[in-house]
Design a protein around this motif. Structure first.
Motif, PDB file in Angstrom:
ATOM      1  N   UNK A 187      -5.027  -5.706  -6.277  1.00  0.00           N
ATOM      2  CA  UNK A 187      -5.111  -6.156  -7.664  1.00  0.00           C
ATOM      3  C   UNK A 187      -5.844  -7.491  -7.732  1.00  0.00           C
ATOM      4  N   UNK A 188      -6.719  -7.629  -8.724  1.00  0.00           N
ATOM      5  CA  UNK A 188      -7.406  -8.893  -8.981  1.00  0.00           C
ATOM      6  C   UNK A 188      -7.206  -9.342 -10.424  1.00  0.00           C
ATOM      7  N   UNK A 189      -6.412  -8.590 -11.173  1.00  0.00           N
ATOM      8  CA  UNK A 189      -6.122  -8.903 -12.571  1.00  0.00           C
ATOM      9  C   UNK A 189      -4.627  -8.752 -12.813  1.00  0.00           C
ATOM     10  N   UNK A 190      -4.068  -9.562 -13.698  1.00  0.00           N
ATOM     11  CA  UNK A 190      -2.648  -9.453 -14.017  1.00  0.00           C
ATOM     12  C   UNK A 190      -2.325  -8.135 -14.695  1.00  0.00           C
ATOM     13  N   UNK A 191      -3.315  -7.484 -15.277  1.00  0.00           N
ATOM     14  CA  UNK A 191      -3.084  -6.173 -15.885  1.00  0.00           C
ATOM     15  C   UNK A 191      -2.699  -5.119 -14.848  1.00  0.00           C
ATOM     16  N   UNK A 192      -3.046  -5.361 -13.584  1.00  0.00           N
ATOM     17  CA  UNK A 192      -2.753  -4.420 -12.512  1.00  0.00           C
ATOM     18  C   UNK A 192      -1.404  -4.691 -11.838  1.00  0.00           C
ATOM     19  N   UNK A 193      -0.790  -5.821 -12.145  1.00  0.00           N
ATOM     20  CA  UNK A 193       0.437  -6.228 -11.450  1.00  0.00           C
ATOM     21  C   UNK A 193       1.673  -5.430 -11.862  1.00  0.00           C
ATOM     22  N   UNK A 194       1.877  -5.079 -13.151  1.00  0.00           N
ATOM     23  CA  UNK A 194       3.097  -4.335 -13.503  1.00  0.00           C
ATOM     24  C   UNK A 194       3.325  -3.077 -12.667  1.00  0.00           C
ATOM     25  N   UNK A 195       2.270  -2.384 -12.280  1.00  0.00           N
ATOM     26  CA  UNK A 195       2.435  -1.179 -11.464  1.00  0.00           C
ATOM     27  C   UNK A 195       3.014  -1.505 -10.091  1.00  0.00           C
ATOM     28  N   UNK A 196       2.802  -2.744  -9.626  1.00  0.00           N
ATOM     29  CA  UNK A 196       3.314  -3.169  -8.320  1.00  0.00           C
ATOM     30  C   UNK A 196       4.733  -3.707  -8.411  1.00  0.00           C
ATOM     31  N   UNK A 197       5.187  -4.015  -9.622  1.00  0.00           N
ATOM     32  CA  UNK A 197       6.529  -4.568  -9.785  1.00  0.00           C
ATOM     33  C   UNK A 197       7.599  -3.490  -9.615  1.00  0.00           C
ATOM     34  N   UNK A 198       8.808  -3.918  -9.432  1.00  0.00           N
ATOM     35  CA  UNK A 198       9.996  -3.081  -9.278  1.00  0.00           C
ATOM     36  C   UNK A 198      10.020  -2.384  -7.920  1.00  0.00           C
ATOM     37  N   UNK A 199      11.218  -2.081  -7.471  1.00  0.00           N
ATOM     38  CA  UNK A 199      11.426  -1.512  -6.137  1.00  0.00           C
ATOM     39  C   UNK A 199      10.951  -0.068  -6.061  1.00  0.00           C
ATOM     40  N   UNK A 200      10.447   0.295  -4.899  1.00  0.00           N
ATOM     41  CA  UNK A 200      10.046   1.681  -4.630  1.00  0.00           C
ATOM     42  C   UNK A 200      10.646   2.052  -3.274  1.00  0.00           C
ATOM     43  N   UNK A 201      11.675   2.879  -3.306  1.00  0.00           N
ATOM     44  CA  UNK A 201      12.416   3.196  -2.085  1.00  0.00           C
ATOM     45  C   UNK A 201      11.801   4.385  -1.361  1.00  0.00           C
ATOM     46  N   UNK A 202      10.579   4.153  -0.907  1.00  0.00           N
ATOM     47  CA  UNK A 202       9.828   5.183  -0.212  1.00  0.00           C
ATOM     48  C   UNK A 202       8.752   4.485   0.615  1.00  0.00           C
ATOM     49  N   UNK A 203       8.386   5.056   1.754  1.00  0.00           N
ATOM     50  CA  UNK A 203       7.326   4.500   2.589  1.00  0.00           C
ATOM     51  C   UNK A 203       5.989   4.615   1.866  1.00  0.00           C
ATOM     52  N   UNK A 204       5.274   3.506   1.714  1.00  0.00           N
ATOM     53  CA  UNK A 204       3.973   3.541   1.044  1.00  0.00           C
ATOM     54  C   UNK A 204       2.869   3.900   2.032  1.00  0.00           C
ATOM     55  N   UNK A 205       1.868   4.603   1.533  1.00  0.00           N
ATOM     56  CA  UNK A 205       0.664   4.889   2.316  1.00  0.00           C
ATOM     57  C   UNK A 205      -0.200   3.633   2.289  1.00  0.00           C
ATOM     58  N   UNK A 206      -0.502   3.097   3.456  1.00  0.00           N
ATOM     59  CA  UNK A 206      -1.198   1.813   3.535  1.00  0.00           C
ATOM     60  C   UNK A 206      -2.589   1.959   4.138  1.00  0.00           C
ATOM     61  N   UNK A 207      -3.098   3.188   4.114  1.00  0.00           N
ATOM     62  CA  UNK A 207      -4.400   3.519   4.686  1.00  0.00           C
ATOM     63  C   UNK A 207      -5.504   2.611   4.131  1.00  0.00           C
ATOM     64  N   UNK A 208      -6.320   2.048   5.025  1.00  0.00           N
ATOM     65  CA  UNK A 208      -7.488   1.212   4.713  1.00  0.00           C
ATOM     66  C   UNK A 208      -7.139  -0.185   4.207  1.00  0.00           C
ATOM     67  N   UNK A 209      -5.886  -0.461   3.873  1.00  0.00           N
ATOM     68  CA  UNK A 209      -5.540  -1.759   3.293  1.00  0.00           C
ATOM     69  C   UNK A 209      -5.734  -2.890   4.293  1.00  0.00           C
ATOM     70  N   UNK A 210      -5.331  -2.699   5.539  1.00  0.00           N
ATOM     71  CA  UNK A 210      -5.477  -3.763   6.535  1.00  0.00           C
ATOM     72  C   UNK A 210      -6.948  -4.114   6.735  1.00  0.00           C
ATOM     73  N   UNK A 211      -7.803  -3.106   6.750  1.00  0.00           N
ATOM     74  CA  UNK A 211      -9.244  -3.344   6.895  1.00  0.00           C
ATOM     75  C   UNK A 211      -9.764  -4.144   5.708  1.00  0.00           C
ATOM     76  N   UNK A 212      -9.302  -3.797   4.519  1.00  0.00           N
ATOM     77  CA  UNK A 212      -9.730  -4.506   3.313  1.00  0.00           C
ATOM     78  C   UNK A 212      -9.260  -5.957   3.330  1.00  0.00           C
ATOM     79  N   UNK A 213      -8.031  -6.208   3.748  1.00  0.00           N
ATOM     80  CA  UNK A 213      -7.526  -7.579   3.821  1.00  0.00           C
ATOM     81  C   UNK A 213      -8.370  -8.396   4.805  1.00  0.00           C
ATOM     82  N   UNK A 214      -8.664  -7.825   5.955  1.00  0.00           N
ATOM     83  CA  UNK A 214      -9.485  -8.526   6.947  1.00  0.00           C
ATOM     84  C   UNK A 214     -10.869  -8.836   6.392  1.00  0.00           C
ATOM     85  N   UNK A 215     -11.442  -7.916   5.650  1.00  0.00           N
ATOM     86  CA  UNK A 215     -12.750  -8.119   5.032  1.00  0.00           C
ATOM     87  C   UNK A 215     -12.707  -9.277   4.038  1.00  0.00           C
ATOM     88  N   UNK A 216     -11.662  -9.320   3.202  1.00  0.00           N
ATOM     89  CA  UNK A 216     -11.536 -10.384   2.216  1.00  0.00           C
ATOM     90  C   UNK A 216     -11.363 -11.748   2.883  1.00  0.00           C
TER      91      UNK A 216
END
Length: 299
Positions: free
Chosen positions: A53-82
Motif C-alpha cells: 500500500x502507498x495510499x491510506x485508501x488501501x490501508x482499511x483492507x489490511x486492518x483487522x485480524x485475519x486468522x489464516x496463513x497469508x500468501x506472501x509470494x513475491x513480497x520479500x523480493x519487492x521489499x528488497x527492491x524498494x
C-alpha cells in the motif's frame, strides 16, 4: 523490555481489531515518509495474501485480524527492491514471516521497520477455503473476525461478522466452527506448536497484539478494545516516540503482560485430537465434520 497499551486517535480506528496501532503506524509511513506498507488482505475470493500500500485508501483492507496463513509470494523480493531504491518500508506479519524477511534482506536496513504480530498459530489455507466454500456456498461478500463495537456492548470482540447473500450475520467465536477450532488450537500448522518465536524475546522492531493484562489498568478506556505495543529495538522506539501523540497511551508492566498472554511465553499446546483433525476434514462430509468438532471442547 518496554511496552505500552494504546488507543489510536485515527479516524480509521473502527476498522481495527483492537487499538489501531497498525493504522497509526501506516499513516506515519505513508504521509510523513512517503513510504510503502505491507500487510495481509482478503482478495475478492477471500484468499488471504500480503499486498503493498502507498495510499491510506488501501490501508482499511489490511486492518483487522485475519486468522489464516497469508500468501506472501513475491513480497520479500519487492521489499528488497524498494530498500535498494532508498524507500521507507513498513512490514507487518507473523513472527516467522518477519524472520524470513530479515533473513532475505538483512538486518542492517535503516529504512525498514518490521512489526511482528502476537500470533497464536495459523490454520492451513485448505481449512479456510473449505470453510468459506461449504459454510457460505459462494455467497459471502464481507467477513471479519473481530468487532470493536461488541467490546463497548460488554461482549467479547471476537466474533464473526459476515455478509452472506445480502444478510448480515453476527456469530460468536465459540459457535462458529472455524473460529472455535482456531481458539482451541486444533487447526494450526504443525510448526506452530513448536514455534521458536513464541517467547519473551521478540522478533522485529515492534510487536503488536491485544492488551491482555487490561484488568490491572481499569481506568484506561475500559469499554474500548486496545492494542499493546512492545518495543524491541532502538529503531522501534524512535518511531513510537514520533507517533505517540497520535495515541492515548499508558505504560504497562511487560512481565505482567507476559503472564497473561500465553504466546509471549510458549507456543500453543498441541491438542491430542489434532492427530486426526485434517484427516477428518479431508474425508468427512462438511455436515458431519461440523457436528463432530462442534462438540469438541478439550484437547
Amino acid at each position: 523490555m518496554d511496552a505500552i497499551a494504546c488507543l489510536s486517535k485515527d479516524t480509521l480506528l473502527n476498522n481495527s481489531a483492537s487499538g489501531g496501532a497498525f493504522v497509526t503506524l501506516s499513516r506515519y509511513f505513508i504521509k510523513e515518509l512517503h513510504g510503502h506498507v505491507f500487510g495481509a488482505v482478503f482478495d475478492k475470493k477471500f484468499k488471504c495474501l500480503h499486498t503493498e500500500a502507498t495510499s491510506m485508501n488501501e490501508i482499511p483492507a489490511m486492518q483487522s485480524s485475519k486468522y489464516i496463513q497469508s500468501n506472501i509470494e513475491h513480497v520479500y523480493i519487492r521489499v528488497k527492491e524498494l530498500l535498494s531504491m532508498d524507500k521507507y518500508v513498513l512490514f507487518t506479519g507473523t513472527p516467522c514471516q518477519v524472520a524470513a524477511l530479515l533473513s532475505f534482506v538483512g538486518t542492517a536496513q535503516e529504512k525498514l521497520l518490521t512489526v511482528s504480530l502476537i500470533c497464536h498459530g495459523v490454520p492451513s489455507p485448505k481449512y479456510w477455503d473449505t470453510y468459506i466454500t461449504q459454510q457460505y456456498k459462494g455467497k459471502l461478500s464481507s467477513y471479519s473476525f473481530r468487532n470493536r463495537k461488541a467490546k463497548e456492548e460488554g461482549c467479547t470482540s471476537l466474533e464473526v461478522n459476515a455478509v452472506v447473500d445480502g444478510r448480515n450475520i453476527r456469530e460468536s467465536c465459540f459457535s462458529d466452527i472455524y473460529y472455535s477450532t482456531f481458539l482451541k488450537g486444533l487447526s494450526f500448522r504443525e510448526s506452530c506448536y513448536y514455534c521458536q518465536y513464541a517467547r519473551r524475546e521478540r522478533i522485529g522492531d515492534l510487536t503488536l497484539g491485544d492488551f491482555d493484562s487490561e484488568k490491572y489498568y481499569p481506568a484506561f478506556y475500559p469499554k474500548s478494545a486496545k492494542s499493546v505495543i512492545i518495543v524491541n529495538t532502538e529503531k522501534g522506539q524512535k518511531i513510537i516516540d514520533r507517533i505517540k501523540h497520535s495515541f492515548e497511551t499508558i505504560d504497562i508492566d511487560y512481565e505482567l503482560e507476559v503472564r497473561h498472554n500465553t504466546q509471549l511465553r510458549i507456543p500453543s499446546i498441541r491438542p491430542s485430537k489434532r492427530d486426526i483433525f485434517y484427516y477428518d476434514l479431508n474425508n468427512k462430509d462438511w455436515v458431519s465434520f461440523v457436528k463432530n468438532y462442534s462438540k469438541y471442547n478439550n484437547g
